[in-house]
Motif scaffolding. Sequence first.
Motif, PDB file in Angstrom:
ATOM      1  N   TYR A  15      22.570  17.357  15.550  1.00  0.00           N
ATOM      2  CA  TYR A  15      22.752  16.855  17.194  1.00  0.00           C
ATOM      3  C   TYR A  15      22.840  15.872  18.142  1.00  0.00           C
ATOM      4  CZ  TYR A  15      22.681  18.521  22.274  1.00  0.00           C
ATOM      5  OH  TYR A  15      22.623  18.811  22.965  1.00  0.00           O
ATOM      6  N   GLU A  53      29.832  22.246  14.482  1.00  0.00           N
ATOM      7  CA  GLU A  53      28.463  23.080  13.961  1.00  0.00           C
ATOM      8  C   GLU A  53      27.234  21.850  13.333  1.00  0.00           C
ATOM      9  OE1 GLU A  53      29.419  25.823  11.086  1.00  0.00           O
ATOM     10  OE2 GLU A  53      31.050  25.029  10.907  1.00  0.00           O
ATOM     11  N   HIS A  54      26.228  21.988  14.362  1.00  0.00           N
ATOM     12  CA  HIS A  54      24.937  21.878  13.819  1.00  0.00           C
ATOM     13  C   HIS A  54      24.258  22.393  13.359  1.00  0.00           C
ATOM     14  CE1 HIS A  54      26.668  19.460  17.525  1.00  0.00           C
ATOM     15  NE2 HIS A  54      26.476  20.201  17.826  1.00  0.00           N
ATOM     16  N   THR A  93      18.428  26.831  24.368  1.00  0.00           N
ATOM     17  CA  THR A  93      19.147  27.769  23.321  1.00  0.00           C
ATOM     18  C   THR A  93      18.758  27.156  21.729  1.00  0.00           C
ATOM     19  OG1 THR A  93      21.747  28.073  23.113  1.00  0.00           O
ATOM     20  CG2 THR A  93      21.460  26.421  23.376  1.00  0.00           C
ATOM     21  N   HIS A  95      21.038  26.009  18.618  1.00  0.00           N
ATOM     22  CA  HIS A  95      22.477  26.069  17.074  1.00  0.00           C
ATOM     23  C   HIS A  95      22.372  25.427  15.545  1.00  0.00           C
ATOM     24  CE1 HIS A  95      24.304  24.774  21.097  1.00  0.00           C
ATOM     25  NE2 HIS A  95      24.030  23.681  21.429  1.00  0.00           N
ATOM     26  N   GLN A  99      27.735  28.260  14.235  1.00  0.00           N
ATOM     27  CA  GLN A  99      27.759  29.014  15.336  1.00  0.00           C
ATOM     28  C   GLN A  99      28.937  27.471  15.488  1.00  0.00           C
ATOM     29  OE1 GLN A  99      25.080  26.891  18.149  1.00  0.00           O
ATOM     30  NE2 GLN A  99      24.560  29.187  18.629  1.00  0.00           N
ATOM     31  N   VAL A 101      29.952  24.988  18.158  1.00  0.00           N
ATOM     32  CA  VAL A 101      30.153  24.818  19.541  1.00  0.00           C
ATOM     33  C   VAL A 101      31.624  23.701  19.698  1.00  0.00           C
ATOM     34  CG1 VAL A 101      28.623  22.478  20.500  1.00  0.00           C
ATOM     35  CG2 VAL A 101      27.643  24.250  18.452  1.00  0.00           C
ATOM     36  N   TYR A 103      32.421  20.954  22.564  1.00  0.00           N
ATOM     37  CA  TYR A 103      32.567  21.012  23.923  1.00  0.00           C
ATOM     38  C   TYR A 103      33.714  19.833  24.436  1.00  0.00           C
ATOM     39  CZ  TYR A 103      27.889  19.653  21.388  1.00  0.00           C
ATOM     40  OH  TYR A 103      26.321  19.929  21.048  1.00  0.00           O
ATOM     41  N   CYS A 159      27.624  34.188  23.329  1.00  0.00           N
ATOM     42  CA  CYS A 159      28.200  32.679  23.420  1.00  0.00           C
ATOM     43  C   CYS A 159      27.640  32.525  24.928  1.00  0.00           C
ATOM     44  CB  CYS A 159      30.002  33.341  23.929  1.00  0.00           C
ATOM     45  SG  CYS A 159      29.840  31.439  24.311  1.00  0.00           S
ATOM     46  N   HIS A 172      29.100  18.421  27.261  1.00  0.00           N
ATOM     47  CA  HIS A 172      28.323  20.167  26.540  1.00  0.00           C
ATOM     48  C   HIS A 172      28.881  20.815  26.816  1.00  0.00           C
ATOM     49  CE1 HIS A 172      24.835  17.498  26.159  1.00  0.00           C
ATOM     50  NE2 HIS A 172      25.020  17.008  28.049  1.00  0.00           N
ATOM     51  N   ALA A 175      28.491  27.614  23.012  1.00  0.00           N
ATOM     52  CA  ALA A 175      28.011  27.414  21.898  1.00  0.00           C
ATOM     53  C   ALA A 175      28.375  29.448  21.101  1.00  0.00           C
ATOM     54  CB  ALA A 175      26.152  27.307  21.342  1.00  0.00           C
ATOM     55  N   ASN A 177      28.480  31.987  19.127  1.00  0.00           N
ATOM     56  CA  ASN A 177      27.621  32.809  17.735  1.00  0.00           C
ATOM     57  C   ASN A 177      28.383  33.570  16.288  1.00  0.00           C
ATOM     58  OD1 ASN A 177      25.671  31.725  17.961  1.00  0.00           O
ATOM     59  ND2 ASN A 177      25.224  33.435  19.104  1.00  0.00           N
TER      60      ASN A 177
END
Length: 231
Positions: A15, A53-54, A93, A95, A99, A101, A103, A159, A172, A175, A177
Amino acid sequence: MNKKVKFVDWGLLDYQEAWAQQEVIFNSTIAVKTANRTNGTTEETPNYLVFCEHPHVYTLGKSGHPENLLLDEQGLEEKHATYYKINRGGDITYHGPGQLVGYPILDLDNFFTDIHLFLRTLEEAVILTLQDYGIPAGRYPGFTGVWLDADNEKARKICAMGVRCSRWVTMHGFAFNVNANLEYFGHIVPCGIDDKDVTSMQRELGYEVNINEVKEILKKHIANLFHMELF
């Protein structure tokens, strides 16, 4: 207005590293805008759509409450999770792997200068993606993000969203799911909402979803709704 948007997939990325890379793009875009204003130039500003993803991580937005993280340092270590206070809007939240993500680092002067419309358009892209899988989704009045059964006691979030915007440049994002391990949400008060459930596509459909397929479908909807030219 530059409608071209560079798509980048960072894969599974720490992240903090992803945040740093976002900041580089974000600040360089603002620098172009500042130079244009100062020098009377018309250099195009770039736009990016990043997917990744993180590893397990909890992030707390500027308006968030630290007490919404229910783990201490030892608990974070046991869950192999990290924790960061960051410069987006929203509360806490989670991560993690599975999931999706997103940006979008966009100069909204290239699209529309309305942050609420920006969020609603991202929500709509996720809603349309879920519809493609036969999952009816929508919005929950007063909250950002995408929800299932938002009109009754079974409301659950699939989400989350939190963005930063400066000089109409965004960073940002969302996220989503897809196959996320939902147990990790049990260690926070997600987005500061303590009376609603969290869900994923995997949970709703009863099988592990091909996340690469979801990426392609979501990319298409984002591009169509924003009238982007992805490359």
